[in-house]
Design a protein around this motif. Structure first.
Motif, PDB file in Angstrom:
ATOM      1  N   GLN A   1       0.836  -1.213   0.000  1.00 30.71           N
ATOM      2  CA  GLN A   1       0.000   0.000   0.000  1.00 30.71           C
ATOM      3  C   GLN A   1       0.868   1.259   0.000  1.00 30.71           C
ATOM      4  O   GLN A   1       0.555   2.268   0.617  1.00 30.71           O
ATOM      5  CB  GLN A   1      -0.961  -0.001   1.194  1.00 30.71           C
ATOM      6  N   GLU A   2       1.960   1.176  -0.749  1.00 25.07           N
ATOM      7  CA  GLU A   2       2.880   2.302  -0.938  1.00 25.07           C
ATOM      8  C   GLU A   2       3.122   2.504  -2.425  1.00 25.07           C
ATOM      9  O   GLU A   2       3.382   1.531  -3.151  1.00 25.07           O
ATOM     10  CB  GLU A   2       4.214   2.042  -0.243  1.00 25.07           C
ATOM     11  N   LEU A   3       3.062   3.754  -2.898  1.00 25.11           N
ATOM     12  CA  LEU A   3       3.237   4.047  -4.318  1.00 25.11           C
ATOM     13  C   LEU A   3       4.671   4.427  -4.671  1.00 25.11           C
ATOM     14  O   LEU A   3       4.967   4.681  -5.832  1.00 25.11           O
ATOM     15  CB  LEU A   3       2.301   5.185  -4.736  1.00 25.11           C
ATOM     16  N   SER A   4       5.545   4.457  -3.674  1.00 27.87           N
ATOM     17  CA  SER A   4       6.913   4.918  -3.921  1.00 27.87           C
ATOM     18  C   SER A   4       7.683   4.020  -4.878  1.00 27.87           C
ATOM     19  O   SER A   4       8.633   4.459  -5.532  1.00 27.87           O
ATOM     20  CB  SER A   4       7.677   5.025  -2.591  1.00 27.87           C
ATOM     21  N   SER A   5       7.279   2.753  -4.980  1.00 25.29           N
ATOM     22  CA  SER A   5       7.998   1.816  -5.862  1.00 25.29           C
ATOM     23  C   SER A   5       7.611   1.992  -7.329  1.00 25.29           C
ATOM     24  O   SER A   5       8.260   1.419  -8.206  1.00 25.29           O
ATOM     25  CB  SER A   5       7.720   0.374  -5.440  1.00 25.29           C
ATOM     26  N   LEU A   6       6.558   2.768  -7.601  1.00 25.24           N
ATOM     27  CA  LEU A   6       6.091   2.950  -8.974  1.00 25.24           C
ATOM     28  C   LEU A   6       6.819   4.129  -9.609  1.00 25.24           C
ATOM     29  O   LEU A   6       6.718   5.264  -9.147  1.00 25.24           O
ATOM     30  CB  LEU A   6       4.578   3.189  -8.995  1.00 25.24           C
TER      31      LEU A   6
END
Length: 251
Positions: free
Chosen positions: A104-109
């Motif tokens: 539930q983290e968008l930092s990897s995108l």
């Protein structure tokens, strides 16, 4: 005498019905064993169905590979297009997308469009409101191929499809809602080349057309940097070069 004969007849009738029922059950069981042997190689139909489910869980899904058909068209429009580069980018982006849903983290995108970022954000927010957490463990991508190439108003779209395997689980408020299970599925990843931002997003139905700003000749290769007729430099009108626009599971 007649009363005794009547009861004897009734007992005999019941015996015949019971015998007929037993014979029918035996015939049905025999047929089921034959069917089970022919289909699954085992006498137990239930055992055969369980084995079939295990085989399905272990067998990768086939992809709609149209690479041999679409790649020459893409190469004609975009001479610098690299199949291997986009295949790796598609697989890496899919792994990152599934990881983002799990953590539930968008930092990897990275390198994705705002549309796809919003897609992931909406799904994560919806799950968060319901107290749901998804798990995608042991992700394995078996095959990735081009499945579609389209020219739309203002853009071109290349869709890659991947056959994916993972162990999926889901919890709600910390309690297991879906037990971990191996899944074989497919995902579509759509890459967009934006040629004209003003036309992009409008209803599909027309081909992308670009002309040389100097002589007006049509630019046949959409990725070309120079006009093949007069040699003038062609300004490529694209605000985002090949962003990943959509990721969709294709069951």
């Amino acid at each position: 005498f007649f009363v005794g004969f009547f009861y004897l007849f009734q007992y005999f009738r019941i015996f015949l019905l019971a015998a007929a029922g037993a014979i029918s059950v035996w015939i049905i069981q025999r047929k089921l064993r034959q069917v089970s042997r022919s289909m699954f190689g085992t006498d137990s139909l239930l055992e055969g169905l369980e084995q079939q489910e295990e085989r399905i869980a272990e067998t990768p899904r086939s992809v709609s590979s149209m690479t041999s058909i679409y790649l020459p068209q893409i190469a004609k429009d975009f001479p610098e297009f690299s199949l291997e580069e986009f295949r790796k980018k598609s697989e890496n982006s899919l792994n990152a997308f599934l990881s983002a849903l799990e953590t539930q983290e968008l930092s990897s995108l990275a390198g994705i469009s705002e549309s796809l970022r919003n897609q992931a954000r909406l799904r994560i927010d919806d799950q968060d409101r319901q107290g749901i957490r998804e798990q995608f463990r042991n992700v394995k991508i078996h095959q990735t191929a081009i499945s579609r190439y389209e020219k739309r108003p203002g853009c071109c779209a290349v869709t890659f499809q991947s056959a994916v395997e993972y162990v999926y689980g889901r919890t709600r408020n910390g309690e297991k809602e879906v037990m971990p299970d191996r899944i074989q599925t497919r995902y579509d990843m759509e890459w967009i080349y934006i040629q004209d931002p003003e036309r992009y997003g409008q209803a599909a139905g027309g081909a992308v057309g670009v002309s040389c700003p100097n002589c007006g000749a049509p630019i046949k290769n959409l990725g070309a940097k120079f006009c093949e007729y007069c040699g003038s430099a062609v300004e490529v009108i694209n605000s985002r070069v090949w962003p990943l626009e959509h990721i969709k599971e294709d069951r």
